[in-house]
Design a protein around this motif. Structure first.
Motif, PDB file in Angstrom:
ATOM      1  N   GLY A 203       0.962  -1.257  -0.042  1.00  0.00           N
ATOM      2  CA  GLY A 203       0.170   0.020  -0.048  1.00  0.00           C
ATOM      3  C   GLY A 203       0.676   1.282  -0.182  1.00  0.00           C
ATOM      4  N   ASN A 204       1.340   1.734   1.052  1.00  0.00           N
ATOM      5  CA  ASN A 204       2.265   2.789   1.115  1.00  0.00           C
ATOM      6  C   ASN A 204       3.979   2.382   1.480  1.00  0.00           C
ATOM      7  OD1 ASN A 204       2.324   1.907   3.593  1.00  0.00           O
ATOM      8  ND2 ASN A 204       1.804   3.771   4.908  1.00  0.00           N
ATOM      9  N   HIS A 205       4.095   1.275   1.256  1.00  0.00           N
ATOM     10  CA  HIS A 205       5.571   0.507   1.297  1.00  0.00           C
ATOM     11  C   HIS A 205       5.498  -0.696   0.337  1.00  0.00           C
ATOM     12  CE1 HIS A 205       3.747  -1.944   4.214  1.00  0.00           C
ATOM     13  NE2 HIS A 205       4.853  -2.654   4.304  1.00  0.00           N
ATOM     14  N   PHE A 206       6.720  -1.258   0.157  1.00  0.00           N
ATOM     15  CA  PHE A 206       6.650  -2.581  -0.495  1.00  0.00           C
ATOM     16  C   PHE A 206       8.010  -3.457   0.287  1.00  0.00           C
ATOM     17  CE2 PHE A 206      10.128  -1.591  -2.758  1.00  0.00           C
ATOM     18  CZ  PHE A 206      10.279  -1.048  -4.015  1.00  0.00           C
ATOM     19  N   PHE A 207       8.037  -4.693   0.154  1.00  0.00           N
ATOM     20  CA  PHE A 207       8.914  -5.443   0.772  1.00  0.00           C
ATOM     21  C   PHE A 207       8.917  -6.711  -0.090  1.00  0.00           C
ATOM     22  CE2 PHE A 207       4.524  -6.521   2.282  1.00  0.00           C
ATOM     23  CZ  PHE A 207       4.534  -7.765   2.212  1.00  0.00           C
TER      24      PHE A 207
ATOM     25  N   LEU B 268      13.811 -10.846 -16.982  1.00  0.00           N
ATOM     26  CA  LEU B 268      14.021  -9.598 -16.506  1.00  0.00           C
ATOM     27  C   LEU B 268      12.997  -8.606 -16.562  1.00  0.00           C
ATOM     28  CD1 LEU B 268      16.647  -9.040 -19.815  1.00  0.00           C
ATOM     29  CD2 LEU B 268      17.169  -9.511 -17.547  1.00  0.00           C
ATOM     30  N   CYS B 269      12.752  -7.993 -15.300  1.00  0.00           N
ATOM     31  CA  CYS B 269      11.649  -7.301 -14.821  1.00  0.00           C
ATOM     32  C   CYS B 269      11.882  -5.893 -14.379  1.00  0.00           C
ATOM     33  CB  CYS B 269      10.772  -7.944 -13.792  1.00  0.00           C
ATOM     34  SG  CYS B 269      11.761  -8.146 -12.254  1.00  0.00           S
ATOM     35  N   GLY B 270      11.241  -4.967 -14.581  1.00  0.00           N
ATOM     36  CA  GLY B 270      11.404  -3.544 -13.941  1.00  0.00           C
ATOM     37  C   GLY B 270      10.289  -3.111 -13.084  1.00  0.00           C
ATOM     38  N   HIS B 271       9.669  -1.899 -13.114  1.00  0.00           N
ATOM     39  CA  HIS B 271       8.638  -1.590 -12.444  1.00  0.00           C
ATOM     40  C   HIS B 271       8.908  -0.954 -10.982  1.00  0.00           C
ATOM     41  CE1 HIS B 271       4.483  -0.693 -11.621  1.00  0.00           C
ATOM     42  NE2 HIS B 271       4.206  -1.760 -10.882  1.00  0.00           N
ATOM     43  N   SER B 272       9.722  -1.508 -10.202  1.00  0.00           N
ATOM     44  CA  SER B 272       9.838  -1.106  -8.627  1.00  0.00           C
ATOM     45  C   SER B 272      11.086  -0.404  -8.742  1.00  0.00           C
ATOM     46  CB  SER B 272      10.184  -2.439  -7.783  1.00  0.00           C
ATOM     47  OG  SER B 272      11.416  -2.889  -8.029  1.00  0.00           O
ATOM     48  N   HIS B 273      11.808  -0.069  -9.680  1.00  0.00           N
ATOM     49  CA  HIS B 273      12.957   0.856  -9.843  1.00  0.00           C
ATOM     50  C   HIS B 273      14.137   0.288  -8.700  1.00  0.00           C
ATOM     51  CE1 HIS B 273      10.674   4.635 -11.491  1.00  0.00           C
ATOM     52  NE2 HIS B 273       9.946   3.481 -11.847  1.00  0.00           N
ATOM     53  N   THR B 274      14.183  -0.946  -8.284  1.00  0.00           N
ATOM     54  CA  THR B 274      14.982  -1.387  -7.312  1.00  0.00           C
ATOM     55  C   THR B 274      15.842  -2.652  -7.611  1.00  0.00           C
ATOM     56  OG1 THR B 274      13.331  -1.156  -5.695  1.00  0.00           O
ATOM     57  CG2 THR B 274      15.019  -2.623  -5.097  1.00  0.00           C
ATOM     58  N   PRO B 275      17.049  -2.251  -7.823  1.00  0.00           N
ATOM     59  CA  PRO B 275      18.118  -3.188  -8.592  1.00  0.00           C
ATOM     60  C   PRO B 275      18.129  -4.194  -7.580  1.00  0.00           C
ATOM     61  CG  PRO B 275      19.201  -0.992  -8.567  1.00  0.00           C
ATOM     62  CD  PRO B 275      17.904  -0.892  -7.503  1.00  0.00           C
ATOM     63  N   ARG B 276      17.822  -5.387  -8.469  1.00  0.00           N
ATOM     64  CA  ARG B 276      18.028  -6.593  -7.444  1.00  0.00           C
ATOM     65  C   ARG B 276      18.157  -8.000  -8.497  1.00  0.00           C
ATOM     66  NH1 ARG B 276      13.132  -8.386  -3.894  1.00  0.00           N
ATOM     67  NH2 ARG B 276      14.651  -9.623  -3.103  1.00  0.00           N
ATOM     68  N   VAL B 277      18.980  -9.092  -7.844  1.00  0.00           N
ATOM     69  CA  VAL B 277      19.067 -10.431  -8.597  1.00  0.00           C
ATOM     70  C   VAL B 277      18.685 -11.258  -7.697  1.00  0.00           C
ATOM     71  CG1 VAL B 277      20.739 -12.015  -9.410  1.00  0.00           C
ATOM     72  CG2 VAL B 277      21.239  -9.453  -9.878  1.00  0.00           C
TER      73      VAL B 277
END
Length: 244
Positions: free
Chosen positions: A127-131, A151-160
């Motif tokens: 809602g007002n955060h993600f995890f 390959l995905c985007g959307h969260s703007h969070t670099p992750r492997v």
């Protein structure tokens, strides 16, 4: 094989130009783009022209879809700005982008998740955060996608995230926007992208954060009346309300 991966440009042409210069110097075999190309108070039309000229394999993001399909009166703030400046040619280009794409037999591209451009593949929306999503949740959201590299985007969070010995998910982070409230705050304004290298049957990853003229981008946002965007662009930390 070496693959450069970009995502979530959001009309930030200055960040894109700098990222592209670095990528060209590294000479990967292919550059792919995971969407959310234009939405934001920066350079939407100029970014559309730049991307269309490159011809990179590109999937649409949720904001790309909104710009292509939603009546102007129903668009969100950042999409309203982009919509105002897009040419007919740029609208046609973004409308033609596919929701997902396969590159060869073992690389799958999506913006959010395979089933939806609005569902975070590697995170849960609180809602007002993600995890971070659990292993089981990521597997569930992947559905029947069996590609070795997703390959995905959307969260703007670099992750492997390694889902199994035979499947890995990469989010390269955002080229153009490093912060928005309740979700991502990378803590620096550097432009993000990634390079994936396949060697001896396995993938390895280089998550990149590079310097560019974010002061110009922040100034552009301020001049467009988006002080909240300007703060995020200049600092990597979220102001009260920045478009996702």
């Amino acid at each position: 094989m070496r693959l450069a991966v970009i995502s979530d440009i959001h009309g930030n042409l200055r960040a894109l130009e700098t990222v592209h210069r670095e990528i060209k110097a590294a000479a990967p075999d292919l550059i792919v783009n995971l969407g959310d190309c234009l939405s934001g108070p920066l350079w939407p039309e100029e970014t559309a022209q730049y991307l269309a000229a490159q011809g990179w394999p590109t999937v649409r993001g949720n904001h790309d879809r909104e710009l292509a399909e939603t009546p102007a009166d129903d668009l969100g703030e950042s999409d309203v700005f982009a919509n105002r400046y897009l040419s007919r040619e740029s609208r046609e280009w973004i409308a033609a982008l596919p929701a997902t794409m396969s590159v060869g037999s073992d690389i799958f591209l999506c913006h959010g998740s395979p089933s939806s451009d609005e569902i975070f593949l590697l995170e849960e929306d609180g809602g007002n955060h993600f995890f971070p999503s659990t292993e089981g949740a990521v597997r569930h959201k992947l559905g029947n996608v069996t590609a070795g590299l997703v390959l995905c985007g959307h969260s703007h969070t670099p992750r492997v995230v390694q889902v199994s010995e035979s499947q890995t998910v990469l989010n390269p982070g955002s080229v153009g926007v490093q912060a928005f409230p309740g979700l991502t705050a990378t803590g620096s304004p550097h432009a993000r992208y990634a390079v994936a290298t396949h060697r001896n049957g396995r993938w390895s990853f280089d998550l990149r954060a590079i310097d560019y003229d974010w002061a110009e981008a922040a100034g552009r946002a301020n001049a467009s009346g988006f002080g909240n965007w300007a703060h995020g662009l200049a600092t990597g930390f979220a102001a009260d309300a920045i478009g996702s």
